[in-house]
Structures are given as structure tokens and as C-alpha cells.
Design a protein around this motif. Structure first.
Motif, PDB file in Angstrom:
ATOM      1  N   ASP A 141       1.003  -0.932 -11.709  1.00 48.16           N
ATOM      2  CA  ASP A 141       0.360   0.002 -10.899  1.00 48.16           C
ATOM      3  C   ASP A 141       1.246   0.760 -10.008  1.00 48.16           C
ATOM      4  O   ASP A 141       2.645   0.443 -10.185  1.00 48.16           O
ATOM      5  N   GLU A 142       0.782   1.583  -9.206  1.00 47.01           N
ATOM      6  CA  GLU A 142       1.864   2.498  -8.408  1.00 47.01           C
ATOM      7  C   GLU A 142       2.671   1.672  -7.308  1.00 47.01           C
ATOM      8  O   GLU A 142       3.542   2.429  -6.643  1.00 47.01           O
ATOM      9  N   THR A 143       1.897   0.479  -7.159  1.00 47.42           N
ATOM     10  CA  THR A 143       2.756  -0.293  -6.138  1.00 47.42           C
ATOM     11  C   THR A 143       3.629  -1.351  -6.799  1.00 47.42           C
ATOM     12  O   THR A 143       4.442  -2.189  -6.070  1.00 47.42           O
TER      13      THR A 143
ATOM     14  N   ASP B 252      12.239  -4.891  -8.083  1.00 44.60           N
ATOM     15  CA  ASP B 252      12.737  -6.015  -9.076  1.00 44.60           C
ATOM     16  C   ASP B 252      11.521  -6.281  -9.946  1.00 44.60           C
ATOM     17  O   ASP B 252      11.900  -6.475 -11.091  1.00 44.60           O
ATOM     18  N   ALA B 253      10.063  -5.954  -9.383  1.00 47.86           N
ATOM     19  CA  ALA B 253       8.979  -5.911 -10.515  1.00 47.86           C
ATOM     20  C   ALA B 253       9.267  -4.951 -11.463  1.00 47.86           C
ATOM     21  O   ALA B 253       8.744  -5.064 -12.626  1.00 47.86           O
ATOM     22  N   GLU B 254       9.496  -3.756 -11.071  1.00 45.67           N
ATOM     23  CA  GLU B 254       9.825  -2.613 -11.894  1.00 45.67           C
ATOM     24  C   GLU B 254      10.987  -2.674 -13.000  1.00 45.67           C
ATOM     25  O   GLU B 254      10.779  -2.511 -14.194  1.00 45.67           O
ATOM     26  N   LEU B 255      12.014  -3.639 -12.648  1.00 45.89           N
ATOM     27  CA  LEU B 255      12.819  -3.842 -13.480  1.00 45.89           C
ATOM     28  C   LEU B 255      12.329  -5.077 -14.779  1.00 45.89           C
ATOM     29  O   LEU B 255      12.580  -4.693 -15.773  1.00 45.89           O
ATOM     30  N   VAL B 256      11.471  -5.976 -14.211  1.00 50.97           N
ATOM     31  CA  VAL B 256      10.928  -6.824 -15.246  1.00 50.97           C
ATOM     32  C   VAL B 256       9.837  -5.888 -16.141  1.00 50.97           C
ATOM     33  O   VAL B 256       9.992  -6.184 -17.362  1.00 50.97           O
TER      34      VAL B 256
ATOM     35  N   ARG C 249       1.574   4.378 -14.047  1.00 51.93           N
ATOM     36  CA  ARG C 249       2.997   4.718 -13.817  1.00 51.93           C
ATOM     37  C   ARG C 249       3.531   3.844 -12.340  1.00 51.93           C
ATOM     38  O   ARG C 249       2.903   3.964 -11.188  1.00 51.93           O
ATOM     39  N   THR C 250       4.456   3.016 -12.468  1.00 55.82           N
ATOM     40  CA  THR C 250       5.139   2.391 -11.248  1.00 55.82           C
ATOM     41  C   THR C 250       5.654   3.206 -10.496  1.00 55.82           C
ATOM     42  O   THR C 250       5.686   4.472 -10.693  1.00 55.82           O
ATOM     43  N   TRP C 251       6.284   2.653  -9.541  1.00 55.51           N
ATOM     44  CA  TRP C 251       6.615   3.509  -8.251  1.00 55.51           C
ATOM     45  C   TRP C 251       7.576   4.335  -8.595  1.00 55.51           C
ATOM     46  O   TRP C 251       7.625   5.542  -8.180  1.00 55.51           O
ATOM     47  N   GLY C 252       8.657   4.289  -9.166  1.00 53.01           N
ATOM     48  CA  GLY C 252       9.638   4.980  -9.819  1.00 53.01           C
ATOM     49  C   GLY C 252      11.096   4.957  -8.959  1.00 53.01           C
ATOM     50  O   GLY C 252      11.630   6.210  -8.821  1.00 53.01           O
ATOM     51  N   GLY C 253      11.142   4.026  -8.167  1.00 48.16           N
ATOM     52  CA  GLY C 253      12.325   4.125  -7.400  1.00 48.16           C
ATOM     53  C   GLY C 253      13.537   3.209  -8.225  1.00 48.16           C
ATOM     54  O   GLY C 253      13.814   3.836  -9.419  1.00 48.16           O
TER      55      GLY C 253
ATOM     56  N   GLY D 109       1.041  -4.518  -7.252  1.00 47.22           N
ATOM     57  CA  GLY D 109       1.263  -4.886  -5.894  1.00 47.22           C
ATOM     58  C   GLY D 109       2.378  -5.707  -5.503  1.00 47.22           C
ATOM     59  O   GLY D 109       2.783  -6.018  -4.660  1.00 47.22           O
ATOM     60  N   ASN D 110       3.200  -5.853  -6.606  1.00 45.84           N
ATOM     61  CA  ASN D 110       4.288  -6.715  -6.489  1.00 45.84           C
ATOM     62  C   ASN D 110       5.610  -5.760  -6.133  1.00 45.84           C
ATOM     63  O   ASN D 110       5.988  -4.921  -6.880  1.00 45.84           O
TER      64      ASN D 110
END
Length: 209
Positions: free
Chosen positions: A58-60, A64-68, A96-100, A12-13
Motif C-alpha cells: 500500500d501507500e505506506t 527497505d520494504a519497497e526494495l523487496v 502504489r507504494t510510497w515512491g521514495g 504499513g512496512n
């Protein structure tokens, strides 16, 4: 600072602007510990994250959270093309994360509505593109049941299957690390023990007589 394991919950981040600060703390290695004459050992550096890290996504999990999540899932010498390394800095649990990517832009459509979309891609120092259209793939995939809220909200405390799975992984990692430490301590004790001298040969005993 005295804990042996840590679960970082990034579900959710949707990001922000603190990935550099977060990684400075979470990716800093724990180099050892100080042993006082009396009392418990203290980790050093004192504020370094535990060596056993689990990242929950999660998918949300986005921007910046994806980078971490991506940086913690890969050691500094393996940040290429978003591939999962053989020996990650952290174990990733969830989906899997959002993927942006990061740096969100907003575009206004002809009817006045707006859509948000990522503005920047991540190109790693190793020479590969990462995250975009791929996200961060978990090492252990655990989906949250659709009938239960994420994070144990709304009376669902104790039913967070993703968090429970992440906690189990962290406990297993700490247990394995403890076994390795114990084996190392035994080997060090054997190395420092006095060398056993063999008993004199029987012929030497007779010659003495």
C-alpha cells in the motif's frame, strides 16, 4: 516449506535493514522436489519460498520494504527503470507504494521542527533508475475502503479486501500451476509409453497365407 503459495504482506512496512536477508529467502528458486520410496514429496531446497508468490503493498510500504516489493515484482534480468516485467517473480496486489527510496535522513528546519526524507536512490544493475517518484505499481490494484482498518484490526477481521484479493490471486496461481503440472505429467506418461505398432497391411496377411 511444503506450501504451494505464499502471500507476503508489506502494508504499513516502512522499512528497516533486512531486505538482503528477506530476498535471499524469498527469491531463492524452488528447483524441484525429492521423491522418497514412500511418503510425500519434499520441496528442494527445503526452505525456498513457494513458486507462487503474491506481494501485498500500500501507500505506506516504503524504504527497505519497497526494495523487496520491487525486486520480487521483477526477475533479475528485468530490474530496469521500475518497469513491470512480462513474467514477474511475484504478483503485486494493493496500491502504489510510497515512491521514495531508502536510507532516511532528518533535516532540522529554522523553527526547530524536523522532516524526514529519503537519502539514497536505487540505480539497478540493468542501468535504470527505479522506485523514486514511481513506487512499485501493483499488477492488481485494490484500494482499502477508508471506513475499514487495514489488516482486519479493531474487529474488522474478514473485511480486509486487499488481503482477500491477494489470497484469491494466490489460489488462482496455484491452480494454474497445478494444471500445468498435470498436463506435463500426462505428456511425460505418453512419452514413456511403449510405441504402438500398426496392424500388418492386408497384403502381408495374404502373403503369409
Amino acid at each position: 516449506a511444503g506450501r504451494n503459495g505464499l502471500v507476503v504482506d508489506l502494508r504499513g512496512n516502512v522499512g528497516g535493514a533486512v531486505s538482503d536477508l528477506a530476498l535471499q529467502r524469498l527469491a531463492a528458486p524452488r528447483l524441484g522436489c525429492g521423491l522418497p520410496p514412500r511418503g510425500a514429496a519434499e520441496p528442494w531446497p527445503a526452505h525456498a519460498a513457494p513458486t507462487q508468490l503474491v506481494v501485498l503493498v500500500d501507500e505506506t510500504t516504503a524504504s527497505d520494504a519497497e526494495l523487496v516489493a520491487h525486486a520480487l515484482a521483477a526477475p533479475p534480468d528485468a530490474l530496469a527503470a521500475g518497469a513491470a516485467p512480462a513474467v514477474p517473480r511475484a504478483q503485486v496486489v494493493g496500491v502504489r507504494t510510497w515512491g521514495g527510496a531508502f536510507a532516511m535522513d532528518v533535516t532540522e528546519l529554522a523553527d526547530g521542527t524536523t522532516i524526514s526524507h529519503p537519502a539514497d536512490r536505487l540505480h539497478t544493475a540493468a542501468g535504470g533508475w527505479a522506485i523514486e517518484n514511481k513506487g512499485v505499481q501493483p499488477h492488481l490494484e485494490v484500494e482499502a475502503p477508508p471506513h475499514l482498518p487495514v489488516g482486519g484490526r479493531a474487529g474488522a477481521v474478514g473485511w480486509d479486501v486487499q488481503l482477500n484479493a491477494a489470497a484469491r490471486v494466490a489460489v488462482e496461481m496455484v491452480a494454474r500451476a497445478s494444471e500445468v503440472s498435470a498436463a506435463w505429467a500426462v505428456s511425460e506418461a505418453r512419452r514413456d509409453a511403449p510405441i504402438e505398432r500398426p496392424a500388418p497391411h492386408w497384403s502381408m496377411e495374404e502373403s503369409r497365407g
